[in-house]
Design an enzyme around this catalytic site. Structure first.
Site, PDB file in Angstrom:
ATOM      1  N   PHE A 196       3.955   7.859 -25.645  1.00  0.00           N
ATOM      2  CA  PHE A 196       2.511   7.801 -25.387  1.00  0.00           C
ATOM      3  C   PHE A 196       2.284   7.059 -24.065  1.00  0.00           C
ATOM      4  O   PHE A 196       2.932   6.048 -23.802  1.00  0.00           O
ATOM      5  CB  PHE A 196       1.854   7.060 -26.555  1.00  0.00           C
ATOM      6  CG  PHE A 196       0.365   7.169 -26.592  1.00  0.00           C
ATOM      7  CD1 PHE A 196      -0.257   8.290 -27.126  1.00  0.00           C
ATOM      8  CD2 PHE A 196      -0.428   6.150 -26.096  1.00  0.00           C
ATOM      9  CE1 PHE A 196      -1.644   8.382 -27.175  1.00  0.00           C
ATOM     10  CE2 PHE A 196      -1.813   6.236 -26.138  1.00  0.00           C
ATOM     11  CZ  PHE A 196      -2.428   7.353 -26.670  1.00  0.00           C
ATOM     12  N   ARG A 233      -2.765  20.436 -31.145  1.00  0.00           N
ATOM     13  CA  ARG A 233      -2.202  19.530 -32.158  1.00  0.00           C
ATOM     14  C   ARG A 233      -3.127  19.493 -33.370  1.00  0.00           C
ATOM     15  O   ARG A 233      -4.333  19.282 -33.229  1.00  0.00           O
ATOM     16  CB  ARG A 233      -2.071  18.136 -31.534  1.00  0.00           C
ATOM     17  CG  ARG A 233      -1.312  17.144 -32.366  1.00  0.00           C
ATOM     18  CD  ARG A 233      -1.224  15.813 -31.673  1.00  0.00           C
ATOM     19  NE  ARG A 233      -2.522  15.121 -31.652  1.00  0.00           N
ATOM     20  CZ  ARG A 233      -2.709  13.881 -31.205  1.00  0.00           C
ATOM     21  NH1 ARG A 233      -1.689  13.209 -30.710  1.00  0.00           N
ATOM     22  NH2 ARG A 233      -3.899  13.324 -31.238  1.00  0.00           N
TER      23      ARG A 233
HETATM   24  C1  LIG Z   1      -3.184   6.059 -30.286  1.00  0.00           C
HETATM   25  C2  LIG Z   1      -2.012   5.366 -29.681  1.00  0.00           C
HETATM   26  C3  LIG Z   1      -2.165   4.218 -28.901  1.00  0.00           C
HETATM   27  C4  LIG Z   1      -3.554   3.730 -28.579  1.00  0.00           C
HETATM   28  O1  LIG Z   1      -3.589   2.476 -28.020  1.00  0.00           O
HETATM   29  P1  LIG Z   1      -4.991   1.758 -27.792  1.00  0.00           P
HETATM   30  O2  LIG Z   1      -4.651   0.491 -27.152  1.00  0.00           O
HETATM   31  O3  LIG Z   1      -5.634   1.634 -29.146  1.00  0.00           O
HETATM   32  O4  LIG Z   1      -5.839   2.639 -26.946  1.00  0.00           O
HETATM   33  C5  LIG Z   1      -1.036   3.589 -28.423  1.00  0.00           C
HETATM   34  N1  LIG Z   1       0.204   4.085 -28.672  1.00  0.00           N
HETATM   35  C6  LIG Z   1       0.385   5.190 -29.422  1.00  0.00           C
HETATM   36  C7  LIG Z   1       1.761   5.686 -29.694  1.00  0.00           C
HETATM   37  C8  LIG Z   1      -0.718   5.877 -29.929  1.00  0.00           C
HETATM   38  O5  LIG Z   1      -0.541   6.982 -30.654  1.00  0.00           O
END
Ligand SMILES: *Cc1c(COP(=O)(O)O)cnc(C)c1O
Length: 421
Positions: free
Chosen positions: A130, A381
């Site tokens: 991510f 997705r």
């Molecule tokens: C949704 C998600 C985030 C989101 O992080 P935020 O700080 O809440 O915006 C981070 N890492 C992963 C793997 C996610 O799926």
């Protein structure tokens, strides 16, 4: 597999979690044109109990109790952390803290982990993780003069532990990995990988955002070191709900938060001259927590605990299996390819499909009241959250998907992406 709608209805009739549907706002609509919400892995539905829980905090605790309510609010981050630890994460009391965003928690634990492994100058993550995870790993590396080893992970099949093993040596301080890959849903083997990383002397920091509340996360049994995760996805905590962090009890006193906030202080209201970290998980607190939002997290976490993660995982595998089978039958002939592991035991609770017009397909589906996500590159997705998605919801969604393809309805939509996908 019997792919008739009647067979899907029979699966719903036998579903032990069926009763949970009515615990979510808007989820009980049975009409033919109802919204088919397959994005519970991006923003979970609103639990019916949340509005009253929030009203209680607003009207009674804030409205009447005013500042005196801090006597109870001060303990909420650890109290709700314990609800998550016990009911959802397979962790012990005092190992989980609620607050901040996943991104900020990742930063805190990564910096703390780096400091706990002096002399090691390499961070490991996957090239396909991510974005916020990769950006934070890169930023920490830059600020500490470290190097990032971005290892290859197949964007559809996930990480091969043998590739990770190759990247581990005595220079690696911390390895950051997602339990369930956000794009494909590929599931990592937490037990085996944790053991592998620990054997190299490094710490492993798991991002549980796409697994928590959908698949079993046994942090204690796995001997996991560090973890973070979202509460607004499968945990149904609401938009912008605070995240959580986990630190194994035995490590807590060796780690220091890089952000020396007063909420992490041993004696916060002594207002003393210098920072002295609290014992235990509370040292990872920073500033005043979002009290209103935490009340919603508790409702969501308690619902997941009540349903039981083991049952949710069984249902998650079954609904995604149905989705894959219907896609093979109805969508594959139109050029839609599975972009997730085919074996249910190797994925979380969402399934991704690849098609060159994925963004246009996403828009066409939303217009037909099916809510998926578009994800780069060229992917649709679908996350049928097991707590409130029925088998017939999946069947009907795939039926509408097939119609969009057969009628080539997607071709009328702009190819240019919107700001939020
Ligand atoms: C949704 C998600 C985030 C989101 O992080 P935020 O700080 O809440 O915006 C981070 N890492 C992963 C793997 C996610 O799926």
């Amino acid at each position: 597999m019997d792919l008739t709608r009647a067979a899907a209805e029979a699966l719903d009739d036998a579903d032990p979690l069926a009763g949970f549907r009515s615990r979510f706002a808007g989820a009980s609509d049975d009409g033919p044109d109802r919204l088919l919400y397959l994005d519970g892995n991006s923003l979970g539905r609103l639990p019916v109990a949340t509005s009253a829980a929030l009203a209680r905090v607003v009207e009674e605790q804030w409205g009447e109790g005013l500042v005196g309510s801090w006597a109870s609010w001060i303990g909420e981050a650890t109290r709700i952390g314990d609800v998550l630890a016990d009911g959802v994460l397979g962790a012990r009391p005092g190992e989980v803290l609620v607050g901040d965003s996943t991104s900020v928690n990742l930063y805190k634990l990564l910096m703390a982990g780096v400091d706990a492994r002096p002399g090691r100058d390499v961070l490991v993550c996957t090239a396909d993780d991510f974005p916020t995870d990769r950006y934070i790993v890169g930023g920490v590396a830059d600020s500490r003069g470290m190097t990032v080893r971005e290892i290859a992970a197949d964007i559809d099949e996930g990480l091969d532990p043998a590739v990770l093993a190759e990247a581990l040596d005595e220079r690696v301080a911390v390895v950051v990995l997602s339990h369930v890959a956000y794009r494909s849903g590929a599931l990592a083997d937490v037990v085996a990988i944790t053991r592998l990383v620990q054997a190299s002397g490094a710490l492993v920091l798991w991002d549980l955002s796409h697994s928590v509340g959908a698949v079993p996360v046994e942090l204690g049994a796995a001997g996991a070191d560090l973890a973070v995760g979202c509460t607004y996805k499968y945990l149904n905590g609401g938009p912008g709900a605070p995240a959580f962090l986990y630190v194994r009890r035995e490590l807590q006193d060796q780690l220091r938060s890089p952000i020396r906030g007063w909420f992490g202080h041993r004696d916060q209201f002594a207002m003393g001259p210098s920072y002295d970290p609290a014992a235990g998980i509370e040292r990872f607190g920073v500033g005043t927590p979002p009290v209103l939002a935490m009340a919603a997290v508790e409702v969501g976490a308690a619902l997941i605990a009540e349903a039981g993660v083991a049952r949710l995982a069984v249902k998650g595998r079954a609904v995604t299996d149905l989705m894959v089978a219907l896609a093979d039958e109805w969508l594959a002939p139109s050029g839609v390819a599975l972009a997730s592991p085919r074996q249910a035991g190797r994925r979380g609770s969402h399934v991704t499909f690849a098609h060159p017009a994925a963004w246009q397909l996403t828009q066409a589906l939303i217009d037909r009241r099916v809510v998926p996500d578009f994800r780069t590159p060229e992917r649709v997705r679908l996350g049928p959250a097991p707590l409130y998605t029925r088998f017939v919801d999946v069947w009907d969604a795939m039926d509408r998907f097939r119609t969009v393809l057969d009628e080539r309805a997607f071709e009328g939509y702009p190819a240019e992406r919107a700001r939020v996908t």
